[in-house]
Scaffold this motif. Structure first.
Motif: not given
Length: 533
Positions: A151-157
């Protein structure tokens, strides 16, 4: 941009990232094949602008908006910047130089591939992670290991893509993207290190769940069959962040090769590349650290020392190679002796700083009878000794466990295995071909056309379109290579690649590589200067 508007844009991305990445790398391979067949690399330059997988551009698009709505066109699923209706109708293609058009394409690919990547991440979360049936099957700790901080990775993307989209829509000619890449890498991309470092546990947990929970296996199979997944496996979604951060570095490299030298855009691209390389190295180290620690504990349990015990487990030690070789019987046995068995089996564990020589004993154990620091090893190949002494080499321990010099005549099962051991045991020994770092004008090169996953510690995993210098090769189909984009070395089957025959293309590849890494070189020179002072 509202949440609804953002969701609509993402829905119109035609390709999942796995498809996009596959098509892009295969097109890269085909472009290089065409270049390699040409006398002059410039003759084939138009092919860089014509991906074979491109789908027709929609002719029903309305004309010339003041900005590019790059995600709205559902028909152009693998578009080039110059094929966008807004670009064609603007007349800008008749004004820009060919080199600038290539640079625009390189920057545009970084943006569109990020959009495709976000679409795939979104599917991993919405289709798999948030599936109600899967939630009921998985314990909270299992779900955490499986999905980690996705979820953190997706938010950063998402944040990254919004900034890229805004930049592209400022002007039909993209000013730069590497400044955005730099800012996001420095401030946000540490989430990738966390995700990728969990990969060893993630893979193990996934295999264990498939084995132990039939309900999990059934739900995953059903979800994979959904048309949304386009025939792609659940595991291909889990590995997306690692693939993306590595690919992003290569996309910046591609931009860097096309910007004008000594320009502001070159400086920005070099800065972005340097920061991305730091993140990629940290990701790789995270994965290695997890697996290495477990491996060292496992080896320690198997060793029994006949000599003075050597502590095996250390934070700075890892396994480079292990395996069985045959040792010539007797310290002074004649090389021409044929009346009795010449060799008996021994087993070697080679670490980055230590060699341990053993004999296998019952119970999957190994009895250690000699050892030496890796820096005090020397090897020598025996040539033209007849069939019984084929693939034989001398291993010298300048200082062994008894503080004496010792020699072993060792026989490998094949020529490639012999060379692999010799290079691993004495890494500074000269190879058949000199490495790229020596600044050699020409060196044999190979392009990867089939992906390869390393099976041994001394092997190198390959991605499609990787270019490598050939440092050594064997008659039985193995190559020792050095990848140009990160200087990683290792062995791989020669069938995984195609040799680049055109010397002009090889020289061009080296020139581009030197340019990409010139900031690293200047840093090394500064450090060297400081050390001398």
């Amino acid at each position: 941009m509202t949440a609804d508007s953002w969701r609509n844009l993402i829905e119109h991305i035609g390709l999942l990232y796995q498809e996009y990445r596959d098509k892009s790398t295969r097109q890269e391979i085909e472009t290089r094949r065409l270049q390699d067949s040409q006398t002059d690399p410039e003759e084939s330059s138009p092919s860089e602008e014509t991906p074979s997988e491109t789908e027709p551009t929609s002719t029903t698009e309305s004309k010339a908006a003041p900005q590019i709505n790059l995600l709205r066109n559902s028909n152009s699923r693998f578009n080039l910047w110059q094929d966008l209706p807004e670009i064609r109708s603007s007349g800008v293609l008749s004004i820009l130089q060919p080199d600038e058009i290539k640079l625009q394409e390189a920057m545009f690919e970084l943006v569109t591939s990020e959009a495709s990547y976000y679409k795939s991440l979104n599917l991993l979360v919405s289709h798999f992670m948030e599936n109600e049936r899967l939630k009921k099957i998985l314990h909270q700790s299992e779900a955490h290991i499986l999905f980690s901080n996705v979820l953190d990775v997706m938010a950063v993307s998402e944040r990254f893509l919004l900034d890229l989209e805004q930049r592209v829509e400022e002007n039909i000619v993209i000013s730069d993207v590497c400044d955005i890449v730099y800012q996001h890498t420095v401030n946000h991309f540490s989430v990738y290190i966390t995700y990728v470092s969990n990969q060893t546990y993630q893979e193990r947990a996934y295999k264990q769940l498939l084995q132990d929970k039939p309900a999990f296996r059934e739900v995953i199979s059903q979800l994979e069959l959904d048309p949304k997944c386009k025939g792609l496996s659940f595991s291909s979604f889990l590995i997306l962040p690692f693939q993306r951060i590595t690919r992003l570095k290569l996309l910046v490299q591609n931009i860097l090769k096309k910007v004008e030298e000594k320009s502001e855009r070159e400086t920005t691209a070099l800065d972005a590349h340097k920061e991305l390389e730091t993140v990629v190295k940290a990701c790789n180290e995270g994965v290695r650290k997890m697996s290495r620690t477990e491996q060292m504990i496992s080896i320690q349990k198997k060793l029994e020392f006949k000599i003075k015990s050597v502590p095996i487990i250390s934070h700075s030690r890892w396994l480079l190679k292990q395996g069985e070789l045959q040792q010539m019987n007797g310290p002074k046995t004649s090389r021409t002796l044929r009346t009795k068995k010449l060799f008996r089996e021994i087993y070697l564990f080679l670490f980055n700083d230590l060699l341990v020589i053993c004999r296998q004993i019952p119970g999957d154990k190994y009895q250690v009878f000699d050892s030496a620091p890796r820096g005090l090893l020397r090897v020598e190949e025996l040539e033209d000794q007849g069939q019984s002494l084929a693939n034989v080499f001398i291993l010298r321990l300048l200082e062994n466990a008894d503080d004496r010099e010792a020699s072993y005549m060792l026989k490998a099962s094949s020529q490639s295995e012999m060379k692999r051991w010799m290079i691993s045991l004495a890494p500074n020994r000269r190879t058949k071909f000199v490495s790229f770092t020596s600044r050699l004008v020409d060196c044999p090169q190979i392009q990867c056309v089939h992906p390869y996953v390393a099976q041994q510690p001394d092997e190198l995993s390959l991605e499609l379109a990787d270019i490598l210098n050939i440092l050594d090769k064997t008659d039985d189909g193995w190559i020792f290579g050095e990848r140009l984009h990160d200087q990683e070395r290792g062995w791989f089957p020669s069938s995984m690649g195609e040799e680049i025959l055109n010397p002009k293309i090889r020289a061009q590849n080296l020139k581009e590589c030197f340019r990409v890494h010139k900031s690293d070189d200047s840093q090394r020179r500064k450090l060297g200067s400081r050390n001398r002072q």
